[in-house]
Design a protein around this motif. Structure first.
Motif, PDB file in Angstrom:
ATOM      1  N   MET A  71      -1.248   2.351  16.245  1.00  0.00           N
ATOM      2  CA  MET A  71       0.189   2.165  16.490  1.00  0.00           C
ATOM      3  C   MET A  71       0.605   0.910  16.326  1.00  0.00           C
ATOM      4  SD  MET A  71       1.238   4.906  17.560  1.00  0.00           S
ATOM      5  CE  MET A  71       2.929   4.624  18.190  1.00  0.00           C
ATOM      6  N   ASP A  72      -0.263  -0.196  16.159  1.00  0.00           N
ATOM      7  CA  ASP A  72       0.147  -1.515  15.655  1.00  0.00           C
ATOM      8  C   ASP A  72       0.304  -1.526  14.295  1.00  0.00           C
ATOM      9  OD1 ASP A  72       0.283  -2.252  18.340  1.00  0.00           O
ATOM     10  OD2 ASP A  72      -1.692  -3.580  18.207  1.00  0.00           O
ATOM     11  N   GLU A  73      -0.652  -0.946  13.585  1.00  0.00           N
ATOM     12  CA  GLU A  73      -0.606  -0.765  12.019  1.00  0.00           C
ATOM     13  C   GLU A  73       0.345  -0.092  11.513  1.00  0.00           C
ATOM     14  OE1 GLU A  73      -2.585  -2.625   9.957  1.00  0.00           O
ATOM     15  OE2 GLU A  73      -4.020  -3.483  11.169  1.00  0.00           O
ATOM     16  N   LEU A  74       0.671   1.198  12.152  1.00  0.00           N
ATOM     17  CA  LEU A  74       1.742   1.885  11.611  1.00  0.00           C
ATOM     18  C   LEU A  74       3.135   1.234  11.876  1.00  0.00           C
ATOM     19  CD1 LEU A  74       0.470   5.394  12.388  1.00  0.00           C
ATOM     20  CD2 LEU A  74       0.870   4.462  10.215  1.00  0.00           C
ATOM     21  N   GLY A  75       3.280   0.632  12.950  1.00  0.00           N
ATOM     22  CA  GLY A  75       4.516  -0.261  13.370  1.00  0.00           C
ATOM     23  C   GLY A  75       4.596  -1.313  12.424  1.00  0.00           C
ATOM     24  N   ALA A  76       3.568  -1.910  12.036  1.00  0.00           N
ATOM     25  CA  ALA A  76       3.727  -3.186  10.811  1.00  0.00           C
ATOM     26  C   ALA A  76       3.876  -2.469   9.630  1.00  0.00           C
ATOM     27  CB  ALA A  76       2.386  -3.826  10.967  1.00  0.00           C
ATOM     28  N   MET A 130       0.775  -1.148   0.033  1.00  0.00           N
ATOM     29  CA  MET A 130      -0.016  -0.081   0.051  1.00  0.00           C
ATOM     30  C   MET A 130       0.881   1.300  -0.186  1.00  0.00           C
ATOM     31  SD  MET A 130      -3.096  -0.900   2.732  1.00  0.00           S
ATOM     32  CE  MET A 130      -2.176  -1.547   3.976  1.00  0.00           C
ATOM     33  N   ASN A 131       0.390   2.205  -0.966  1.00  0.00           N
ATOM     34  CA  ASN A 131       1.204   3.571  -0.738  1.00  0.00           C
ATOM     35  C   ASN A 131       0.677   4.253   0.547  1.00  0.00           C
ATOM     36  OD1 ASN A 131      -1.298   5.056  -1.397  1.00  0.00           O
ATOM     37  ND2 ASN A 131      -0.686   4.665  -3.614  1.00  0.00           N
ATOM     38  N   ASP A 132       1.274   5.322   0.743  1.00  0.00           N
ATOM     39  CA  ASP A 132       0.947   6.283   2.041  1.00  0.00           C
ATOM     40  C   ASP A 132      -0.778   6.795   2.103  1.00  0.00           C
ATOM     41  OD1 ASP A 132       3.239   6.010   3.334  1.00  0.00           O
ATOM     42  OD2 ASP A 132       3.952   8.005   1.876  1.00  0.00           O
ATOM     43  N   HIS A 133      -1.278   6.865   0.872  1.00  0.00           N
ATOM     44  CA  HIS A 133      -2.579   7.390   0.859  1.00  0.00           C
ATOM     45  C   HIS A 133      -3.417   6.325   1.101  1.00  0.00           C
ATOM     46  CE1 HIS A 133      -1.408  11.046  -1.400  1.00  0.00           C
ATOM     47  NE2 HIS A 133      -0.582  10.424  -1.832  1.00  0.00           N
ATOM     48  N   GLU A 134      -3.296   4.894   0.630  1.00  0.00           N
ATOM     49  CA  GLU A 134      -3.889   3.949   0.923  1.00  0.00           C
ATOM     50  C   GLU A 134      -3.700   3.351   2.274  1.00  0.00           C
ATOM     51  OE1 GLU A 134      -3.447   1.973  -3.595  1.00  0.00           O
ATOM     52  OE2 GLU A 134      -2.131   1.429  -2.344  1.00  0.00           O
ATOM     53  N   LEU A 135      -2.713   3.438   2.723  1.00  0.00           N
ATOM     54  CA  LEU A 135      -2.440   3.039   4.171  1.00  0.00           C
ATOM     55  C   LEU A 135      -3.196   4.014   5.168  1.00  0.00           C
ATOM     56  CD1 LEU A 135      -1.177   1.241   6.339  1.00  0.00           C
ATOM     57  CD2 LEU A 135       0.893   2.933   6.417  1.00  0.00           C
ATOM     58  N   ALA A 136      -3.117   5.203   4.826  1.00  0.00           N
ATOM     59  CA  ALA A 136      -4.212   6.277   5.789  1.00  0.00           C
ATOM     60  C   ALA A 136      -5.362   5.722   5.814  1.00  0.00           C
ATOM     61  CB  ALA A 136      -3.849   7.716   5.331  1.00  0.00           C
ATOM     62  N   SER A 137      -6.034   5.580   4.258  1.00  0.00           N
ATOM     63  CA  SER A 137      -7.488   5.128   4.309  1.00  0.00           C
ATOM     64  C   SER A 137      -7.690   3.969   5.032  1.00  0.00           C
ATOM     65  CB  SER A 137      -7.583   5.220   2.833  1.00  0.00           C
ATOM     66  OG  SER A 137      -9.099   4.976   2.622  1.00  0.00           O
TER      67      SER A 137
END
Length: 246
Positions: A48-53, A1-8
């Motif tokens: 935090m778990d998702e961003l850490g992963a 996922m790119n950053d836009h997709e990850l934020a979403s």
């Protein structure tokens, strides 16, 4: 996922899980204050778990986390409000809460998403919502529930209606979704309140700035914002002139 997709993805996932948590907790008769705090921490930990992963090398500024000031030396920083409008969240049927996820690089917004789960809405820089160009007649100005005298003044001068509700993300979504024309919030805001709403509003073609018309710089040592204005581009000059004329 790119950053836009990850934020979403993270905003939507956290929002849906918060809905499940609320429904299950209310069924037990939980105290609303306890549920509010439970939702805050639950969403923070999930994010935090998702961003850490997915982005382990990036810094994070979260309303519910300990502020590690080393983030100010980082280029990439995720700025998140795990549960914006937490005072409204613990009540069955309440829609006025949101999840904010945004990424900044060197102080400027790169990506963002606002999920309003109870309204079944997700706004994201991954797929910007089409700008609603029709201005209401009469116009509608939305604002926060307290210290709203500046928004009331703008509405009076412009002959607009005035409404208030909770959550900066929800109010931004009303403008982006075409249900309101201007959102004015004059004080008491932090970067996690405004970063994601600004990201999605700009992606949809709206103007977003501080109350004095200046741009935001994010990831400051003191993460405060000098108010927030989101508006149709056709209205922004009039709005700012009224706000800043003494």
């Amino acid at each position: 996922m790119n950053d836009h997709e990850l934020a979403s993805y993270i905003a939507e996932k956290a929002g849906l899980e918060l809905l499940k948590l609320r429904d299950a907790a209310i069924a037990t008769g939980i105290n609303s204050w306890v549920l509010r705090d439970k939702g805050d921490i639950f969403a923070h930990n999930l994010i935090m778990d998702e961003l850490g992963a997915h982005r382990p090398d990036d810094a994070v500024l979260s309303e519910e986390g300990v502020d590690d000031r080393s983030r100010t030396r980082a280029s990439r920083v995720w700025i998140v409000d795990p549960l914006d409008g937490s005072q409204d969240y613990p009540y069955r049927g309440s829609e006025e809460w949101a999840v904010h996820i945004a990424l900044v690089e060197d102080g400027q917004i790169v990506a963002g998403a606002v999920a309003c789960p109870s309204m079944d809405r997700l706004y994201s820089t991954a797929t910007p919502f089409p700008k609603q160009r029709n201005i209401s007649n009469p116009m509608l100005v939305v604002t926060n529930r307290w210290n709203s005298y500046q928004a009331a003044h703008v509405a009076e001068v412009m002959g607009a209606r005035l409404a208030s509700c909770g959550s900066a993300g929800v109010k931004a979504s009303l403008v982006v979704g075409g249900e309101a024309d201007v959102y004015i919030h004059n004080s008491g805001l932090y970067e996690w309140d405004v970063c994601a709403p600004v990201a999605v509003a700009r992606a949809a073609g709206f103007v977003a700035c501080q109350l004095d018309g200046t741009d935001f710089i994010f990831n400051k040592e003191a993460p405060v914002a000098r108010g927030l204005v989101i508006s149709h581009s056709e209205l922004i000059n009039d709005v700012l002139n009224i706000l800043n004329t003494k």
